[in-house]
Scaffold this motif. Structure first.
Motif, short mmCIF file in Angstrom:
data_model
loop_
_atom_site.label_atom_id
_atom_site.label_comp_id
_atom_site.label_asym_id
_atom_site.label_seq_id
_atom_site.Cartn_x
_atom_site.Cartn_y
_atom_site.Cartn_z
N LEU A 1 10.17 -3.02 7.39
CA LEU A 1 10.73 -2.59 6.11
C LEU A 1 9.69 -1.76 5.36
CD1 LEU A 1 12.35 -5.97 4.94
CD2 LEU A 1 13.38 -4.16 6.34
N ASN A 2 10.18 -0.82 4.57
CA ASN A 2 9.29 0.04 3.79
C ASN A 2 9.39 -0.34 2.32
OD1 ASN A 2 7.85 2.17 2.54
ND2 ASN A 2 8.44 3.59 4.16
N ALA A 3 8.24 -0.59 1.70
CA ALA A 3 8.22 -1.05 0.31
C ALA A 3 8.90 -0.05 -0.63
CB ALA A 3 6.78 -1.29 -0.14
N LYS A 4 8.85 1.24 -0.31
CA LYS A 4 9.44 2.22 -1.23
C LYS A 4 10.95 2.02 -1.37
CE LYS A 4 10.46 6.12 1.88
NZ LYS A 4 10.18 7.56 2.14
N ASN A 5 11.58 1.40 -0.37
CA ASN A 5 13.01 1.16 -0.45
C ASN A 5 13.35 -0.01 -1.39
OD1 ASN A 5 13.34 3.25 1.35
ND2 ASN A 5 13.41 1.91 3.14
N PHE A 6 12.32 -0.67 -1.88
CA PHE A 6 12.48 -1.72 -2.88
C PHE A 6 11.99 -1.24 -4.25
CE2 PHE A 6 12.32 -3.79 1.20
CZ PHE A 6 13.20 -4.86 1.10
N SER A 7 11.88 0.08 -4.40
CA SER A 7 11.45 0.75 -5.64
C SER A 7 9.96 0.63 -5.91
CB SER A 7 12.24 0.24 -6.86
OG SER A 7 13.61 0.54 -6.72
N VAL A 8 9.18 0.26 -4.90
CA VAL A 8 7.72 0.30 -5.00
C VAL A 8 7.30 1.76 -4.80
CG1 VAL A 8 5.54 -0.56 -4.07
CG2 VAL A 8 7.57 -2.03 -4.08
N LEU A 9 6.38 2.27 -5.60
CA LEU A 9 6.02 3.69 -5.53
C LEU A 9 4.93 3.93 -4.48
CD1 LEU A 9 6.15 4.68 -9.29
CD2 LEU A 9 7.94 4.66 -7.57
N GLN A 10 5.27 3.54 -3.26
CA GLN A 10 4.27 3.54 -2.19
C GLN A 10 4.95 3.53 -0.82
OE1 GLN A 10 0.79 0.36 -0.77
NE2 GLN A 10 1.98 -0.02 -2.60
N GLU A 11 4.41 4.34 0.07
CA GLU A 11 4.82 4.28 1.48
C GLU A 11 4.06 3.11 2.11
OE1 GLU A 11 6.89 6.04 3.32
OE2 GLU A 11 7.35 7.82 2.15
N ARG A 12 4.74 2.00 2.33
CA ARG A 12 4.07 0.81 2.83
C ARG A 12 5.02 0.07 3.77
NH1 ARG A 12 -0.27 -1.91 0.59
NH2 ARG A 12 -0.61 -4.06 1.25
N PHE B 1 11.63 7.69 -8.13
CA PHE B 1 10.57 7.65 -9.13
C PHE B 1 9.30 8.19 -8.49
CE2 PHE B 1 13.38 4.11 -10.43
CZ PHE B 1 13.66 4.51 -11.73
N HIS B 2 8.32 8.53 -9.30
CA HIS B 2 7.07 9.08 -8.80
C HIS B 2 5.88 8.34 -9.39
CE1 HIS B 2 9.66 12.92 -8.49
NE2 HIS B 2 9.63 12.31 -7.32
N VAL B 3 4.73 8.50 -8.76
CA VAL B 3 3.51 7.86 -9.24
C VAL B 3 3.21 8.27 -10.69
CG1 VAL B 3 1.00 7.76 -8.93
CG2 VAL B 3 2.51 7.53 -6.95
N SER B 4 3.60 9.47 -11.07
CA SER B 4 3.38 9.91 -12.45
C SER B 4 4.04 8.96 -13.45
CB SER B 4 3.93 11.33 -12.66
OG SER B 4 5.32 11.38 -12.39
N ASP B 5 5.10 8.27 -13.03
CA ASP B 5 5.80 7.34 -13.92
C ASP B 5 4.93 6.14 -14.29
OD1 ASP B 5 8.42 8.58 -14.13
OD2 ASP B 5 8.66 8.10 -12.01
N LYS C 1 12.16 -0.57 -16.76
CA LYS C 1 13.24 -1.09 -15.91
C LYS C 1 12.78 -2.24 -15.04
CE LYS C 1 16.21 0.35 -12.01
NZ LYS C 1 17.51 -0.15 -12.50
N PHE C 2 11.60 -2.10 -14.43
CA PHE C 2 11.11 -3.11 -13.50
C PHE C 2 10.12 -4.08 -14.14
CE2 PHE C 2 12.43 0.44 -10.73
CZ PHE C 2 13.44 -0.22 -10.04
N LYS C 3 10.01 -4.00 -15.47
CA LYS C 3 9.19 -4.94 -16.24
C LYS C 3 7.74 -4.97 -15.77
CE LYS C 3 13.21 -7.76 -17.42
NZ LYS C 3 13.87 -9.08 -17.34
#
Length: 422
Positions: free
Chosen positions: A199-210, A237-241, A274-276
């Motif tokens: 699984l890739n963390a970015k698909n869970f809205s984490v701003l990272q390819e992991r 979303f992007h890291v700038s956020d 949004k993600f607190k």
């Protein structure tokens, strides 16, 4: 249906995976973690959840804002006589495995007299492709190869309804695939079906390819299948956020103590709200920049300029000769890397504890590596998550963690499965 499902948390680290299960209302029987600083971080976070759930959150804020010392914080928590937050145990090994099991059995009582789910994953260095590449023996003799066997013994002993085992994708090929195969065969003998997917963390809205391999197992009495997780990010979303509301720092500037953000909560990015990650009453903590020598800053300036100008990475051998101080010019040529401000970050790793070369801030006005708080945000840790220990340990804890947003997504599905059977 049980009021709270119980969790045994192995190889806990600083609590990234635990945080997702905390957020979904699970009750922890025990946390097992070797590193003292990581264990302290997880204890602090466990107390945070207990205080927050009992409307005593002001005690936690007093601690992270510096109004209480840690021993005073723990004392105030103990005085409340709230339900236990679970045991905090050290390294699991052959000599103490049985005593740990006895401690956990003593913790189980009343209606919570069983472990519903076991979660965790042993340290990944022995399975990592990078680690194996750097080790002359390919990590084949590293004892960490076999830590998963303790996990298996705890499954056999406590017979959870479900388990979640997390690690790096390199585990599939470690020791010629024997570890991956053995884990599958062992849990099958114990009466479990299991599936594993990357699984890739970015698909869970984490701003990272992991990417991580996630095993999910269940007793073979149940007609379950592997949960359906998102295969692409639900929103872009992007890291700038996660960087725009943080004060700019020069190397050596900043503080671990609470300070104001650069902009008010109402102007913080939608992602943070949004993600607190950032909450309305938060103060910024652990935002302190490393000191860098003049040579590293010259290199940082070059790699930032090249990345910002044409989105390409500067190889080590492309540096001016006077800036090349390493003899090895055939491997690891991307040892200096800028974080992608307008997309997803590359994977955060524990090596950031040694230097910040692989996680350089993209702002040419700052020319520095990322702070603890910036890295924590890339991993999706909330801003009120306090990391204990010295800064090098804080970086390691974050780099080794499962991103909490990813953990939350996994916990949601595990909870759904338990709801069907308990």
């Amino acid at each position: 249906m049980k009021s709270k499902y119980t969790v045994l948390d192995m190889f806990s680290g600083a609590g990234g995976l635990s945080e997702g299960f905390f957020q979904q209302g699970f009750k922890f029987v025990s946390h097992i973690e070797k590193n003292d600083h990581a264990r302290a971080t997880l204890e602090t976070r466990s107390i945070y959840h207990a205080l927050n759930n009992s409307n005593n959150g002001a005690i936690y804020r007093d601690y992270i804002y510096g109004d209480l010392k840690r021993d005073e914080f723990i004392q105030k928590f103990n005085e409340l006589e709230l339900p236990t937050v679970g045991l905090f145990q050290g390294e699991v090994c052959n000599s103490n495995e049985e005593s740990m099991i006895q401690n956990i059995e003593g913790q189980l009582d009343g209606s919570d007299n069983s472990v519903d789910v076991i979660i965790g994953g042993p340290p990944c260095q022995a399975y990592s492709l990078v680690g194996r590449g750097r080790d002359p023996k390919g990590m084949k003799s590293d004892p960490r190869n076999y830590l998963y066997k303790h996990y298996l013994k705890f499954i056999k002993k406590f017979k959870p309804e479900l388990f979640v085992f997390e690690n790096v994708p390199g585990m599939i090929s470690a020791k010629n695939g024997s570890i991956y195969t053995d884990l599958h065969h062992a849990v099958k003998k114990f009466g479990y079906e299991t599936e594993a997917k990357i699984l890739n963390a970015k698909n869970f809205s984490v701003l990272q390819e992991r990417k991580r391999i996630i095993f999910i197992g269940w007793k073979n009495d149940y007609d379950f299948s592997y949960p359906i997780f998102p295969e692409k990010p639900p929103e872009e979303f992007h890291v700038s956020d996660i960087l725009q509301d943080l004060p700019s720092l020069q190397p050596g500037e900043g503080t671990d103590y609470p300070v104001d953000y650069k902009m008010p909560f109402s102007d913080a990015s939608f992602y943070l709200r949004k993600f607190k990650i950032r909450r309305k009453d938060d103060k910024l903590i652990q935002h302190r920049a490393r000191i860098h020598n003049s040579q590293d800053r010259k290199i940082y300036e070059l790699v930032i300029s090249k990345w910002n100008h044409d989105k390409t990475r500067l190889k080590y051998t492309d540096l001016p000769p006077e800036l090349q101080s390493h003899n090895n010019k055939n491997a690891f040529l991307d040892r200096f890397k800028v974080v992608n401000m307008n997309g997803y970050s590359h994977s955060v790793v524990a090596h950031i504890a040694k230097d910040g070369h692989y996680f350089i801030h993209p702002d040419l006005e700052q020319i520095r590596s990322l702070t603890v708080r910036e890295v924590a945000r890339i991993q999706s840790f909330p801003d009120n998550y306090k990391f204990e220990g010295p800064r090098t340990s804080q970086y390691s804890q974050i780099g080794n963690a499962v991103p909490p947003l990813m953990a939350n997504g996994i916990a949601v599905e595990i909870k759904k499965m338990l709801n069907e059977i308990l």
